[in-house]
Scaffold this active site. Sequence first.
Site, PDB file in Angstrom:
ATOM      1  N   ASP A 135      52.887  39.275  27.889  1.00  0.00           N
ATOM      2  CA  ASP A 135      53.409  40.593  28.205  1.00  0.00           C
ATOM      3  C   ASP A 135      54.932  40.580  28.108  1.00  0.00           C
ATOM      4  OD1 ASP A 135      50.816  41.298  28.787  1.00  0.00           O
ATOM      5  OD2 ASP A 135      51.050  41.037  30.948  1.00  0.00           O
ATOM      6  N   ARG A 136      55.502  41.731  27.897  1.00  0.00           N
ATOM      7  CA  ARG A 136      56.951  41.839  27.732  1.00  0.00           C
ATOM      8  C   ARG A 136      57.722  41.176  28.881  1.00  0.00           C
ATOM      9  NH1 ARG A 136      60.507  47.496  27.541  1.00  0.00           N
ATOM     10  NH2 ARG A 136      62.543  46.494  27.252  1.00  0.00           N
TER      11      ARG A 136
END
Length: 302
Positions: A135-136
């Site tokens: 995930d970012r």
Amino acid sequence: MQLTVEPDSAGQRLDALLADSLGSRSRAARLIEAGAVTVDGRARPKRHVVAAGEVVVVDDAIEQPEAPADLGAAVTFAVPYEDEHLLVVDKPAGLVVHPAKGHLTGTLSQALERTNPAHRPGDDGWRAGLVHRLDRETSGLLVVAKSDAVHAALKEALQRRDVTREYAALVEGRPPARTGTIDAPIGRDRRVRTRHSTDTDNPREARTHFAIAEAFDYYTLLTVTLETGRTHQIRVHLLAIDHPVAGDPEYGHADRLGLTRQFLHAQRLAFTHPVTGAAIAVESPLPPELEQALDRARAGER
């Protein structure tokens, strides 16, 4: 983007299969209808039912506006391991792995594909073969292949669960057992389409193992190991047992312990090298902001 249909994804419609990777089923349908998606080299309708082993390729360039040639120029990351076949990247929080709507430039994959002698062998270069993603706002380790053959071998190892992906996760509260397994299918949430959850119309097998590494008054540091790799799996599973990841604005509570993102870090990656057969194990220390949050948890802060 290229992906090989896993056995547990067989039987899905093509647009449903691509919904997670592309952000929505409607975007997947638009790209399919525009002819930007092929299955084993042939265009297929969105209702096409995929089979295990089929190779799906998405070319989303048709919807991307013109952008600077060096899309990954401002991206920085560490490379704790590299050889002629693959490399392991230590991704900082805030860095998007693949281009997507709202993040068309400045991604890890674009940075890896830049003309950079340190990361591109030969005159012809290579297309970044990211084997999995983070995930970012999750930091830590990712393995990247430098050839199609190595990429395929690593994907197969991942599907056989021969790749160890270990995370450090600080969670709210304390689990009732020192070790445990969360075995709960995950899919896109029925009500909030940007989220994933165990309350879904399209459940996919998902298993997460955890062990308590250190316990505090209000938080617990867990060592988490993935058996499967669904979108947001760790965050969703820990929320499902009422112990959300500290600082998680989507699945928990933001701004805990001074955190500006979720306390989730891919700290160890281990696998057998697909070419040499050597045992590869790479570790990543906690970033400074997570160490600071951990010190606050040890001090008894909420």
